[in-house]
Design an enzyme around this catalytic site. Structure first.
Site, PDB file in Angstrom:
ATOM      1  N   HIS A  17       8.202   2.417  -6.435  1.00  0.00           N
ATOM      2  CA  HIS A  17       7.869   1.341  -7.362  1.00  0.00           C
ATOM      3  C   HIS A  17       8.792   1.481  -8.559  1.00  0.00           C
ATOM      4  CE1 HIS A  17       5.813  -1.531  -9.840  1.00  0.00           C
ATOM      5  NE2 HIS A  17       5.087  -1.876  -8.802  1.00  0.00           N
TER       6      HIS A  17
ATOM      7  N   HIS B 237       5.678   4.964  -4.029  1.00  0.00           N
ATOM      8  CA  HIS B 237       4.542   4.068  -4.186  1.00  0.00           C
ATOM      9  C   HIS B 237       3.929   3.638  -2.863  1.00  0.00           C
ATOM     10  CE1 HIS B 237       2.063   0.987  -5.896  1.00  0.00           C
ATOM     11  NE2 HIS B 237       2.688   0.030  -5.249  1.00  0.00           N
TER      12      HIS B 237
ATOM     13  N   SER C 110       0.453  -5.797   1.434  1.00  0.00           N
ATOM     14  CA  SER C 110      -0.211  -4.710   2.162  1.00  0.00           C
ATOM     15  C   SER C 110      -1.719  -4.848   2.208  1.00  0.00           C
ATOM     16  CB  SER C 110       0.187  -3.353   1.595  1.00  0.00           C
ATOM     17  OG  SER C 110       0.288  -3.403   0.218  1.00  0.00           O
TER      18      SER C 110
ATOM     19  N   ARG D 190      11.880  -4.936  -4.811  1.00  0.00           N
ATOM     20  CA  ARG D 190      11.619  -3.640  -5.442  1.00  0.00           C
ATOM     21  C   ARG D 190      12.736  -2.618  -5.306  1.00  0.00           C
ATOM     22  NH1 ARG D 190       5.206  -2.659  -4.297  1.00  0.00           N
ATOM     23  NH2 ARG D 190       4.650  -4.270  -5.776  1.00  0.00           N
TER      24      ARG D 190
ATOM     25  N   ARG E  12       8.695  -3.408   1.888  1.00  0.00           N
ATOM     26  CA  ARG E  12       7.505  -4.260   1.857  1.00  0.00           C
ATOM     27  C   ARG E  12       7.622  -5.290   0.746  1.00  0.00           C
ATOM     28  NH1 ARG E  12       2.107  -3.116  -1.297  1.00  0.00           N
ATOM     29  NH2 ARG E  12       3.686  -2.182  -2.615  1.00  0.00           N
TER      30      ARG E  12
ATOM     31  N   GLU F  89       5.128 -12.474  -7.768  1.00  0.00           N
ATOM     32  CA  GLU F  89       5.659 -11.112  -7.840  1.00  0.00           C
ATOM     33  C   GLU F  89       7.054 -11.081  -7.231  1.00  0.00           C
ATOM     34  OE1 GLU F  89       2.825  -8.329  -6.253  1.00  0.00           O
ATOM     35  OE2 GLU F  89       1.414  -8.716  -7.862  1.00  0.00           O
TER      36      GLU F  89
ATOM     37  N   SER G  13      -5.832   4.129  -1.686  1.00  0.00           N
ATOM     38  CA  SER G  13      -4.941   3.244  -2.459  1.00  0.00           C
ATOM     39  C   SER G  13      -5.614   1.937  -2.784  1.00  0.00           C
ATOM     40  CB  SER G  13      -3.674   2.936  -1.659  1.00  0.00           C
ATOM     41  OG  SER G  13      -2.873   4.054  -1.554  1.00  0.00           O
TER      42      SER G  13
HETATM   43  C1  LIG Z   1      -1.440   2.224  -7.595  1.00  0.00           C
HETATM   44  C2  LIG Z   1      -1.264   1.299  -6.415  1.00  0.00           C
HETATM   45  C3  LIG Z   1      -1.232  -0.080  -6.599  1.00  0.00           C
HETATM   46  C4  LIG Z   1      -1.090  -0.936  -5.512  1.00  0.00           C
HETATM   47  N1  LIG Z   1      -1.110  -2.300  -5.709  1.00  0.00           N
HETATM   48  C5  LIG Z   1      -1.092  -3.130  -4.633  1.00  0.00           C
HETATM   49  C6  LIG Z   1      -1.260  -4.528  -4.778  1.00  0.00           C
HETATM   50  O1  LIG Z   1      -1.449  -5.027  -5.875  1.00  0.00           O
HETATM   51  N2  LIG Z   1      -1.235  -5.307  -3.663  1.00  0.00           N
HETATM   52  C7  LIG Z   1      -1.057  -4.794  -2.402  1.00  0.00           C
HETATM   53  O2  LIG Z   1      -1.049  -5.555  -1.429  1.00  0.00           O
HETATM   54  N3  LIG Z   1      -0.898  -3.470  -2.253  1.00  0.00           N
HETATM   55  C8  LIG Z   1      -0.932  -2.625  -3.311  1.00  0.00           C
HETATM   56  N4  LIG Z   1      -0.794  -1.271  -3.124  1.00  0.00           N
HETATM   57  C9  LIG Z   1      -0.739  -0.775  -1.767  1.00  0.00           C
HETATM   58  C10 LIG Z   1      -2.121  -0.926  -1.144  1.00  0.00           C
HETATM   59  O3  LIG Z   1      -3.097  -0.575  -2.113  1.00  0.00           O
HETATM   60  C11 LIG Z   1      -2.282  -0.048   0.064  1.00  0.00           C
HETATM   61  O4  LIG Z   1      -1.223  -0.202   0.950  1.00  0.00           O
HETATM   62  C12 LIG Z   1      -3.564  -0.395   0.806  1.00  0.00           C
HETATM   63  O5  LIG Z   1      -4.659  -0.415  -0.084  1.00  0.00           O
HETATM   64  C13 LIG Z   1      -3.812   0.610   1.908  1.00  0.00           C
HETATM   65  O6  LIG Z   1      -5.073   0.359   2.439  1.00  0.00           O
HETATM   66  P1  LIG Z   1      -5.544   1.237   3.651  1.00  0.00           P
HETATM   67  O7  LIG Z   1      -6.867   0.697   4.053  1.00  0.00           O
HETATM   68  O8  LIG Z   1      -4.484   1.300   4.676  1.00  0.00           O
HETATM   69  O9  LIG Z   1      -5.677   2.729   3.056  1.00  0.00           O
HETATM   70  P2  LIG Z   1      -6.321   3.317   1.739  1.00  0.00           P
HETATM   71  O10 LIG Z   1      -6.896   2.285   0.857  1.00  0.00           O
HETATM   72  O11 LIG Z   1      -5.328   4.255   1.147  1.00  0.00           O
HETATM   73  O12 LIG Z   1      -7.549   4.159   2.295  1.00  0.00           O
HETATM   74  C14 LIG Z   1      -7.334   5.305   3.069  1.00  0.00           C
HETATM   75  C15 LIG Z   1      -8.678   5.856   3.459  1.00  0.00           C
HETATM   76  O13 LIG Z   1      -8.501   6.860   4.453  1.00  0.00           O
HETATM   77  C16 LIG Z   1      -9.267   7.993   4.129  1.00  0.00           C
HETATM   78  N5  LIG Z   1      -8.637   9.152   4.770  1.00  0.00           N
HETATM   79  C17 LIG Z   1      -7.345   9.544   4.719  1.00  0.00           C
HETATM   80  N6  LIG Z   1      -7.170  10.641   5.482  1.00  0.00           N
HETATM   81  C18 LIG Z   1      -8.374  10.951   6.022  1.00  0.00           C
HETATM   82  C19 LIG Z   1      -8.836  11.978   6.877  1.00  0.00           C
HETATM   83  N7  LIG Z   1      -8.043  12.952   7.351  1.00  0.00           N
HETATM   84  N8  LIG Z   1     -10.156  11.978   7.218  1.00  0.00           N
HETATM   85  C20 LIG Z   1     -11.014  11.032   6.757  1.00  0.00           C
HETATM   86  N9  LIG Z   1     -10.611  10.040   5.935  1.00  0.00           N
HETATM   87  C21 LIG Z   1      -9.303  10.001   5.589  1.00  0.00           C
HETATM   88  C22 LIG Z   1      -9.295   8.014   2.616  1.00  0.00           C
HETATM   89  O14 LIG Z   1     -10.378   8.781   2.134  1.00  0.00           O
HETATM   90  C23 LIG Z   1      -9.451   6.517   2.330  1.00  0.00           C
HETATM   91  O15 LIG Z   1     -10.809   6.138   2.466  1.00  0.00           O
HETATM   92  C24 LIG Z   1      -0.922  -0.395  -4.216  1.00  0.00           C
HETATM   93  C25 LIG Z   1      -0.934   0.987  -4.026  1.00  0.00           C
HETATM   94  C26 LIG Z   1      -1.104   1.833  -5.110  1.00  0.00           C
HETATM   95  C27 LIG Z   1      -1.110   3.322  -4.868  1.00  0.00           C
END
Ligand SMILES: Cc1cc2nc3c(=O)[nH]c(=O)nc-3n(C[C@H](O)[C@H](O)[C@H](O)COP(=O)(O)OP(=O)(O)OC[C@H]3O[C@@H](n4cnc5c(N)ncnc54)[C@H](O)[C@@H]3O)c2cc1C
Length: 511
Positions: free
Chosen positions: A228, A332, A372, A273, A367, A113, A48
């Site tokens: 969303h 979302h 996030s 939201r 949220r 926002e 994400s």
């Molecule tokens: C389209 C979109 C827009 C967004 N806009 C915003 C924003 O503007 N501001 C904001 O604060 N938040 C936003 N969010 C939410 C935010 O992007 C996410 O909550 C945040 O990036 C999550 O980060 P993370 O590091 O937890 O996981 P992610 O960035 O989702 O990364 C997950 C990682 O885990 C890995 N993974 C998963 N399962 C496994 C497995 N079994 N084995 C090995 N690897 C695995 C994946 O390959 C990936 O590398 C948005 C989300 C989306 C979908």
């Protein structure tokens, strides 16, 4: 006699996930001199994080901490852990500054926002904030000597004889690889893909929640799924139109051309939201269609501020700088997940969780926009601080189960969840969906089957949580219980049971 699992590699800190939480944690751990292995099932710039558009929210200075906390608590509808919110607002800005210092080119102007009392959201590359964060942190991780395993799917966690999590088993390059670790951080992101239409990336199958639960961790508040409000659905994919579009003056109109949001909330288009999502769903049901209009901002402004959305929608034949675009709510963000404390500790020795996979207590029942990415920074860093004091190697004695489910079963799970655990839920529908869930189909032999098994596990948590929560609060609406319960409670689940717990207050939280 317990026969040890064969180990292929050993590392101080094993991070599963390469989004903002995993990458930032990896950099912090390297800065402490630890050996770090970071595995992700897709490309390092994926998840994400890469797709985040709007930005990163953090207080603008100490003077803004109380106000940012108030906005976060208001969106969370009584279910945020006040102690966790306090930690978040005190620490977020320093981490955002650190990310800027690493090279993320945040723009000078700030965005406002929905749910925020003022403009405190930093953005980069126009609406490409996530891409900027992802690319910069990934490059820094390589340069810092983080051992990166791309295309490595964590199928199971490894456990020592004491029950401590001591590593993970990966499917990688057609083989199986076991990595032993002094501590494991789950940073696997959310589980939006348990629904068929979502803005979540393909990686969002809830693997971390399933892995942690099988290792004995608790999951919490999984029923809270944020829709969303403004998603353009095309070819089955959910294309997000960032919240910042409404922040910049975007207007919602129903099929009669009426601007309707003020009839639902005094904040109009900038209401939280869940309020905007339900209002759009109602207006779509009542009038047939809802559009988002930013064309009055002018083509140059739209192209400059939302280049990613503009380009993506142009590929679908929609020029958002000229015409209103049809929008609908779609899944979302997932607020619930693996229960953690303020150290990002799961309660299972050796296992930590940060980012969207975790239920850290920050978001409560909903949220606040853009909290996030900064949550991933704050709790990724906190996880490393805690892990560094407890790098302990134990011989892996066994691995967690890895149940599998085929493509047909996974599609059935998604359809049931979408039909019965959407924006509005009822006990009867939730019970019916739970009873209709397919059974697992033996041990998962490949990634797709394992993801299917994980989706099933998460769907069960989601449906059971939604059934147990007999109230309407934040993102969770039960038709038979239209009001919030008098007592704010978490729904906590282990692999075998579901229970309710009052929300922890300031005094009782542990650090
Ligand atoms: C389209 C979109 C827009 C967004 N806009 C915003 C924003 O503007 N501001 C904001 O604060 N938040 C936003 N969010 C939410 C935010 O992007 C996410 O909550 C945040 O990036 C999550 O980060 P993370 O590091 O937890 O996981 P992610 O960035 O989702 O990364 C997950 C990682 O885990 C890995 N993974 C998963 N399962 C496994 C497995 N079994 N084995 C090995 N690897 C695995 C994946 O390959 C990936 O590398 C948005 C989300 C989306 C979908």
């Amino acid at each position: 006699m317990v026969r040890a699992v064969k180990v292929d590699a050993r590392t101080d800190v094993l991070i599963i996930g390469g989004g903002v939480a995993g990458l930032y944690a990896a950099l912090r751990a390297r800065a402490l001199g630890l050996h770090v292995t970071l595995a992700c099932k897709g490309a390092l710039t994926g998840g994400s994080t890469y797709w985040a558009q709007g930005g990163v929210a953090a207080p603008l200075g100490p003077w803004d901490e109380a106000a940012h906390a108030r906005d976060t608590l208001a969106a969370g509808r009584g279910l945020c852990e006040p102690r966790v919110v306090d930690v978040f607002v005190r620490e977020a800005q320093a981490h955002v500054d650190a990310v800027r210092a690493l090279g993320v080119p945040f723009a000078e102007d700030l965005a406002r926002e929905g749910g925020h009392g003022l403009a405190r959201v930093r953005h980069a590359f126009g609406d490409g904030t996530g891409r900027a964060v992802s690319e910069v942190l990934a490059a820094r991780a390589h340069a810092a000597g983080v051992e990166v395993l791309e295309g490595a799917f964590a199928r199971a966690l490894l456990l020592g004889a004491s029950g401590r999590v001591v590593g993970a088993e990966f499917l990688v390059g057609g083989g199986v690889r076991a990595v032993q670790a002094g501590g494991v951080l789950l940073a696997t992101g959310g589980f939006g893909r348990v629904y068929p239409v979502t803005t979540a990336p393909p990686e969002g199958t809830g693997d971390g929640v399933a892995l942690a639960a099988r290792a004995g961790a608790q999951v919490r508040d999984v029923e809270f799924v944020q829709f969303h409000p403004t998603v353009v659905v095309s070819g089955g994919e959910g294309l997000l139109v960032t919240e910042a579009a409404r922040g910049a003056g975007g207007v919602l109109r129903n099929a009669f051309g009426e601007r309707f949001m003020l009839a639902y909330d005094a904040a109009g288009e900038l209401a939280p939201r869940d309020v905007v999502a339900r209002a759009i769903a109602r207006e779509r049901a009542r009038t047939g269609d809802v559009t988002l209009d930013v064309s009055h901002l002018g083509e140059a402004a739209v192209r400059a501020r939302f280049p990613g959305v503009h380009a993506r929608l142009l590929r679908e034949g929609l020029d958002v700088s000229r015409v209103p675009v049809p929008v609908q709510p779609a899944v979302h963000y997932t607020m619930g997940g693996v229960r953690t404390d303020v150290r990002a500790f799961t309660g299972v020795p050796g296992l930590f969780a940060a980012g969207e996979v975790a239920s850290s207590g920050l978001h409560g029942a909903n949220r606040l926009a853009s909290n996030s990415l900064s949550e991933g920074l704050v709790f990724g860093a906190r996880a490393v601080a805690a892990m560094a004091g407890d790098v302990t190697f134990e011989v892996p004695a066994r691995r967690t189960d890895a149940p599998g489910l085929g493509a047909e079963g996974a599609a059935r799970v998604r359809a049931l969840v979408a039909a019965h655990a959407g924006l509005e839920r009822s006990g009867e529908a939730l019970r019916g969906a739970l009873a209709a869930l397919p059974a697992v189909e033996g041990e998962a032999g490949d990634r797709a089957a394992a993801e299917g098994g994980n989706l099933l596990e998460v769907a069960r948590f989601l449906l059971r949580g939604a059934l147990a929560r007999e109230e309407s609060r934040g993102a969770h609406v039960r038709l038979e219980f239209p009001a919030a319960d008098g007592v704010a409670r978490h729904v906590v689940q282990g692999t075998a049971r579901v229970w309710a717990e009052p929300v922890e207050g300031l005094a009782s939280a542990v650090e």
